[in-house]
Scaffold this motif. Sequence first.
Motif, PDB file in Angstrom:
ATOM      1  N   ALA A 120       0.835  -1.208   0.000  1.00 54.50           N
ATOM      2  CA  ALA A 120       0.000   0.000   0.000  1.00 54.50           C
ATOM      3  C   ALA A 120       0.865   1.251   0.000  1.00 54.50           C
ATOM      4  O   ALA A 120       0.587   2.212  -0.728  1.00 54.50           O
ATOM      5  N   PHE A 121       1.924   1.265   0.769  1.00 53.34           N
ATOM      6  CA  PHE A 121       2.817   2.412   0.873  1.00 53.34           C
ATOM      7  C   PHE A 121       3.513   2.682  -0.454  1.00 53.34           C
ATOM      8  O   PHE A 121       3.525   3.817  -0.959  1.00 53.34           O
ATOM      9  N   VAL A 122       4.051   1.645  -1.068  1.00 52.43           N
ATOM     10  CA  VAL A 122       4.756   1.798  -2.344  1.00 52.43           C
ATOM     11  C   VAL A 122       3.774   2.199  -3.445  1.00 52.43           C
ATOM     12  O   VAL A 122       4.074   3.082  -4.267  1.00 52.43           O
ATOM     13  N   LEU A 123       2.600   1.587  -3.464  1.00 51.85           N
ATOM     14  CA  LEU A 123       1.595   1.950  -4.464  1.00 51.85           C
ATOM     15  C   LEU A 123       1.145   3.395  -4.285  1.00 51.85           C
ATOM     16  O   LEU A 123       0.998   4.128  -5.263  1.00 51.85           O
ATOM     17  N   SER A 124       0.966   3.824  -3.050  1.00 58.72           N
ATOM     18  CA  SER A 124       0.567   5.201  -2.778  1.00 58.72           C
ATOM     19  C   SER A 124       1.593   6.185  -3.328  1.00 58.72           C
ATOM     20  O   SER A 124       1.241   7.180  -3.964  1.00 58.72           O
ATOM     21  N   ASP A 125       2.861   5.904  -3.102  1.00 60.17           N
ATOM     22  CA  ASP A 125       3.907   6.782  -3.612  1.00 60.17           C
ATOM     23  C   ASP A 125       3.907   6.793  -5.141  1.00 60.17           C
ATOM     24  O   ASP A 125       4.009   7.856  -5.753  1.00 60.17           O
TER      25      ASP A 125
END
Length: 91
Positions: free
Chosen positions: A15-20
């Motif tokens: 989720a964190f990597v996709l958000s970025d």
Amino acid sequence: MDEEPVVIKLTHDQAFVLSDWLYQVMFKSDDLSVIVRDRSVWSAVHAISGTLDKMLTEIFMPDYSERLAAAKQRLREAIGGGQEATPDRAV
């Protein structure tokens, strides 16, 4: 039309990597319009991005870059590759 929500499960790192990535293509470049030519898809992209932004406290932390780099590395290792894809191989 069926408006029942669809649930997508991601790990916190995913989720964190996709958000970025979404932030980069949506707000830091014009890449979204190149990647997603059908504007009807943007509705889902914006919904996902907004949901991630509400869920992730890391996006407001001063060590954001370090946390992002660590999450990316853990994900690369989990799929069996420790290095980032080269630009011509990136998806």
